[in-house]
Design a protein around this motif. Structure first.
Motif, PDB file in Angstrom:
ATOM      1  N   ASP A   1       9.764  20.249  16.759  1.00 40.51           N
ATOM      2  CA  ASP A   1       9.655  18.857  16.334  1.00 40.51           C
ATOM      3  C   ASP A   1       8.285  18.488  15.780  1.00 40.51           C
ATOM      4  O   ASP A   1       8.081  17.360  15.328  1.00 40.51           O
ATOM      5  N   ARG A   2       7.354  19.441  15.764  1.00 41.04           N
ATOM      6  CA  ARG A   2       6.054  19.151  15.142  1.00 41.04           C
ATOM      7  C   ARG A   2       6.149  19.037  13.624  1.00 41.04           C
ATOM      8  O   ARG A   2       5.222  18.556  12.977  1.00 41.04           O
ATOM      9  N   VAL A   3       7.278  19.473  13.054  1.00 44.95           N
ATOM     10  CA  VAL A   3       7.438  19.350  11.605  1.00 44.95           C
ATOM     11  C   VAL A   3       7.734  17.910  11.191  1.00 44.95           C
ATOM     12  O   VAL A   3       7.670  17.582  10.010  1.00 44.95           O
ATOM     13  N   GLU A   4       8.091  17.053  12.134  1.00 46.05           N
ATOM     14  CA  GLU A   4       8.432  15.676  11.792  1.00 46.05           C
ATOM     15  C   GLU A   4       7.197  14.925  11.298  1.00 46.05           C
ATOM     16  O   GLU A   4       6.163  14.915  11.950  1.00 46.05           O
ATOM     17  N   ARG A   5       7.346  14.313  10.128  1.00 46.40           N
ATOM     18  CA  ARG A   5       6.260  13.545   9.528  1.00 46.40           C
ATOM     19  C   ARG A   5       6.836  12.258   8.950  1.00 46.40           C
ATOM     20  O   ARG A   5       7.995  11.911   9.217  1.00 46.40           O
ATOM     21  N   HIS A   6       6.070  11.579   8.113  1.00 48.14           N
ATOM     22  CA  HIS A   6       6.582  10.351   7.512  1.00 48.14           C
ATOM     23  C   HIS A   6       7.687  10.625   6.493  1.00 48.14           C
ATOM     24  O   HIS A   6       8.450   9.732   6.132  1.00 48.14           O
TER      25      HIS A   6
ATOM     26  N   ALA B   1      12.002   3.749   3.057  1.00 47.86           N
ATOM     27  CA  ALA B   1      11.853   2.969   1.817  1.00 47.86           C
ATOM     28  C   ALA B   1      10.603   2.114   1.811  1.00 47.86           C
ATOM     29  O   ALA B   1      10.203   1.625   0.749  1.00 47.86           O
ATOM     30  N   HIS B   2       9.967   1.924   2.973  1.00 50.84           N
ATOM     31  CA  HIS B   2       8.796   1.048   3.049  1.00 50.84           C
ATOM     32  C   HIS B   2       7.480   1.812   3.118  1.00 50.84           C
ATOM     33  O   HIS B   2       6.422   1.217   3.356  1.00 50.84           O
ATOM     34  N   ARG B   3       7.510   3.133   2.877  1.00 53.70           N
ATOM     35  CA  ARG B   3       6.262   3.907   2.900  1.00 53.70           C
ATOM     36  C   ARG B   3       5.395   3.600   1.674  1.00 53.70           C
ATOM     37  O   ARG B   3       5.886   3.098   0.656  1.00 53.70           O
ATOM     38  N   ASP B   4       4.130   3.915   1.778  1.00 48.40           N
ATOM     39  CA  ASP B   4       3.210   3.794   0.639  1.00 48.40           C
ATOM     40  C   ASP B   4       3.668   4.781  -0.438  1.00 48.40           C
ATOM     41  O   ASP B   4       3.724   5.989  -0.201  1.00 48.40           O
ATOM     42  N   PRO B   5       4.010   4.312  -1.655  1.00 52.28           N
ATOM     43  CA  PRO B   5       4.523   5.221  -2.695  1.00 52.28           C
ATOM     44  C   PRO B   5       3.579   6.365  -3.025  1.00 52.28           C
ATOM     45  O   PRO B   5       4.021   7.487  -3.285  1.00 52.28           O
ATOM     46  N   ALA B   6       2.260   6.086  -3.036  1.00 50.93           N
ATOM     47  CA  ALA B   6       1.302   7.145  -3.379  1.00 50.93           C
ATOM     48  C   ALA B   6       1.307   8.243  -2.327  1.00 50.93           C
ATOM     49  O   ALA B   6       1.268   9.436  -2.645  1.00 50.93           O
ATOM     50  N   LYS B   7       1.383   7.870  -1.067  1.00 54.57           N
ATOM     51  CA  LYS B   7       1.427   8.859   0.010  1.00 54.57           C
ATOM     52  C   LYS B   7       2.757   9.595   0.007  1.00 54.57           C
ATOM     53  O   LYS B   7       2.821  10.815   0.191  1.00 54.57           O
TER      54      LYS B   7
ATOM     55  N   TYR C   1      11.288  -2.213   9.178  1.00 56.07           N
ATOM     56  CA  TYR C   1      10.906  -0.912   9.721  1.00 56.07           C
ATOM     57  C   TYR C   1      10.092  -0.110   8.702  1.00 56.07           C
ATOM     58  O   TYR C   1      10.206  -0.314   7.486  1.00 56.07           O
ATOM     59  N   ILE C   2       9.286   0.803   9.228  1.00 57.09           N
ATOM     60  CA  ILE C   2       8.521   1.703   8.380  1.00 57.09           C
ATOM     61  C   ILE C   2       8.532   3.087   9.015  1.00 57.09           C
ATOM     62  O   ILE C   2       8.494   3.224  10.253  1.00 57.09           O
ATOM     63  N   ARG C   3       8.624   4.091   8.180  1.00 54.44           N
ATOM     64  CA  ARG C   3       8.557   5.478   8.650  1.00 54.44           C
ATOM     65  C   ARG C   3       7.105   5.910   8.628  1.00 54.44           C
ATOM     66  O   ARG C   3       6.435   5.875   7.589  1.00 54.44           O
ATOM     67  N   VAL C   4       6.584   6.310   9.820  1.00 61.48           N
ATOM     68  CA  VAL C   4       5.204   6.794   9.938  1.00 61.48           C
ATOM     69  C   VAL C   4       5.258   8.235  10.426  1.00 61.48           C
ATOM     70  O   VAL C   4       6.327   8.854  10.465  1.00 61.48           O
TER      71      VAL C   4
ATOM     72  N   LYS D   1       8.995  -0.660  13.939  1.00 63.99           N
ATOM     73  CA  LYS D   1       8.756  -1.933  13.272  1.00 63.99           C
ATOM     74  C   LYS D   1       7.340  -1.959  12.698  1.00 63.99           C
ATOM     75  O   LYS D   1       6.410  -1.391  13.276  1.00 63.99           O
ATOM     76  N   VAL D   2       7.188  -2.640  11.571  1.00 60.67           N
ATOM     77  CA  VAL D   2       5.878  -2.696  10.923  1.00 60.67           C
ATOM     78  C   VAL D   2       4.927  -3.566  11.738  1.00 60.67           C
ATOM     79  O   VAL D   2       5.345  -4.485  12.453  1.00 60.67           O
ATOM     80  N   THR D   3       3.645  -3.277  11.625  1.00 59.48           N
ATOM     81  CA  THR D   3       2.609  -4.143  12.182  1.00 59.48           C
ATOM     82  C   THR D   3       2.228  -5.190  11.142  1.00 59.48           C
ATOM     83  O   THR D   3       2.630  -5.107   9.972  1.00 59.48           O
ATOM     84  N   GLY D   4       1.446  -6.165  11.545  1.00 56.04           N
ATOM     85  CA  GLY D   4       0.997  -7.198  10.612  1.00 56.04           C
ATOM     86  C   GLY D   4       0.253  -6.631   9.422  1.00 56.04           C
ATOM     87  O   GLY D   4       0.581  -6.948   8.263  1.00 56.04           O
ATOM     88  N   PRO D   5      -0.751  -5.774   9.632  1.00 54.67           N
ATOM     89  CA  PRO D   5      -1.464  -5.195   8.484  1.00 54.67           C
ATOM     90  C   PRO D   5      -0.551  -4.377   7.572  1.00 54.67           C
ATOM     91  O   PRO D   5      -0.711  -4.394   6.360  1.00 54.67           O
ATOM     92  N   GLU D   6       0.408  -3.640   8.168  1.00 54.45           N
ATOM     93  CA  GLU D   6       1.331  -2.860   7.341  1.00 54.45           C
ATOM     94  C   GLU D   6       2.215  -3.765   6.493  1.00 54.45           C
ATOM     95  O   GLU D   6       2.450  -3.491   5.308  1.00 54.45           O
TER      96      GLU D   6
END
Length: 436
Positions: A28-33, A60-66, A153-156, A162-167
């Motif tokens: 499960d260490r392969v799990e990423r965003h 769908a809510h990840r940073d597109p550049a990342k 929601y956001i995939r990290v 759930k997203v945080t305020g800054p996210e």
């Protein structure tokens, strides 16, 4: 731990099966965003289907550049990894999953797709593939035992939450940011054709059987050595045991019968006009660490170009004869790769996959308004066919280009002309000379 390739999205049955096999050998260490794996999953259960909805919304809510750095911007959820020696998930109705996605994510949810890789006992591994983020903010539209209406929601890294305020603020900022002009403006053109070669696979398979039979007969016909020749035999006898030799012959026979055109690779590499690419930077900005990946829409074979010789050797990879692999002849250069020159990764084409062909070109620096042409002695592209009527006039190549410190991916395609050659009669003559 398995090596999981995430640079490009696995497409095609073989690539997806290899991808799942690498995940099975991993943990499960392969799990990423961009990747989530699940065991013991059942898409007939509402709770499990809603976990998929949650992943789709989060991805769908990840940073597109990342996101663009892995799987070409996509995110992948793999269901059915082994649990208690059970592989895959039970059969299910895709319409049930589609209905839940519309219910909780809306009539225009993030783009998604589903692929299946066979497992055991009629079960399948399931790949849920989510399109790259498009900048929309999509809250949950209805509550359930797992999802709450209004949550975003956001995939990290390794989790969907759930997203945080800054996210959320960053997501809103990206959604309202002015569209910028792309930093990448590159044109890719093909130079030289792909070569369609008409062959008779049946005759090549007969040649494989002919070679295999004669190799096997060498063991059967080996005379018993005199005990007085023991010292000589310790150096001159074959390093392989008879059974090892026969197994080697059988393995070669199986692979050659499966792909009989493989016996022509060396000859095709010498007799085919090399393929090259022209890469044009149209922008007024220089690019560094440019990588170009090229794939084809038909099963083209990529081969390293070779200089012509006067020797025609069909199936040169067949095992050496019994008695030819002795301790005195064991020191050889077989298995040693070619020396990589300093410029090998600075504008030269290298083969990432021989078949189906995948090519890679890497350029350390592509200056503003500069054109780079790859060497015309790198690779050849070959299409082996048994029926002349099946030869296309052109094949389409799809390319993907990235550059260091540029958070964009540029995609495009080009056509490659297909030249024709009928090798059936010449090969028939060569085979006749071999089998004599």
């Amino acid at each position: 731990m398995g090596v999981v390739e995430t640079g490009k999205l696995p497409t095609g049955n073989r690539a997806r099966a290899a991808f799942v096999a690498a995940l099975e050998a991993s943990d499960d260490r392969v799990e990423r965003h961009y990747l989530e794996v699940k065991s013991g999953f059942d898409l007939n259960l509402k709770a499990d289907r809603r976990k998929v909805v949650k992943f789709i919304l989060g991805a769908a809510h990840r940073d597109p550049a990342k996101a663009a750095r892995h799987f070409e911007g996509h995110a992948v959820m793999v269901l059915g990894l082994p649990l208690d020696d059970v592989r895959g998930v039970p059969k299910f109705e895709v319409m049930d999953l589609e209905r839940d996605i519309v219910t909780f994510a809306g009539a225009h949810p993030p783009g998604w797709d589903i692929d299946l890789v066979p497992a055991d006992d009629g079960r399948d591994f399931v790949l849920i593939i989510v399109d790259p983020p498009d900048g929309r903010i999509l809250p949950v539209l209805q509550s359930s035992d797992l999802l709450v209406s209004g949550d975003v929601y956001i995939r990290v890294e390794g989790a969907t939450r759930k997203v945080t305020g800054p996210e959320l603020a960053a997501m809103v900022g990206r959604a309202h940011a002015p569209k910028h002009e792309p930093l990448l403006d590159v044109t890719v053109e093909s130079l030289g054709p792909a070569q369609a070669i008409v062959i008779d696979s049946t005759e090549l398979r007969e040649l494989v059987e002919w070679h295999a039979k004669r190799l096997e007969e060498q063991v059967e016909n080996t005379p018993t050595r005199s005990p007085f020749a023991a010292l000589h035999a310790s150096y001159m006898s074959d390093r392989r045991s008879p059974q090892e030799f026969l197994d080697e012959v059988e393995d070669w026979r199986d692979s050659a019968l499966e792909v009989p055109s493989s016996g022509l690779h060396e000859l095709a590499a010498m007799m085919t006009r090399p393929f090259a690419l022209r890469i044009i930077n149209n922008a007024t900005t220089s690019l560094k660490e440019v990588r170009l990946d090229v794939t084809f829409d038909v099963p083209v074979t990529a081969l390293d170009w070779e200089k012509q010789s006067n020797t025609i050797n069909l199936f040169p990879d067949r095992p050496s004869g019994w008695g030819d692999d002795t301790y005195l002849t064991g020191i050889s250069l077989r298995g040693m790769g070619p020396v990589v020159t300093p410029d090998a990764y600075n504008g030269s084409i290298r083969i990432a996959s021989e078949g189906p062909a995948e090519l890679v070109v890497e350029v350390r620096r592509l200056h503003a308004e500069q054109t780079v042409t790859t060497p015309d002695e790198d690779v050849v592209l070959v299409l082996f066919v048994d029926k002349p009527d099946s030869i296309p006039g052109k094949v389409t190549a799809t390319w993907r280009l990235t550059a260091g410190e540029v958070n964009e991916v540029l995609r495009g395609s080009f056509d490659v002309d297909v030249a024709r050659a009928d090798w059936r009669d010449p090969l028939r003559s060569v085979i006749s000379g071999i089998t004599g």
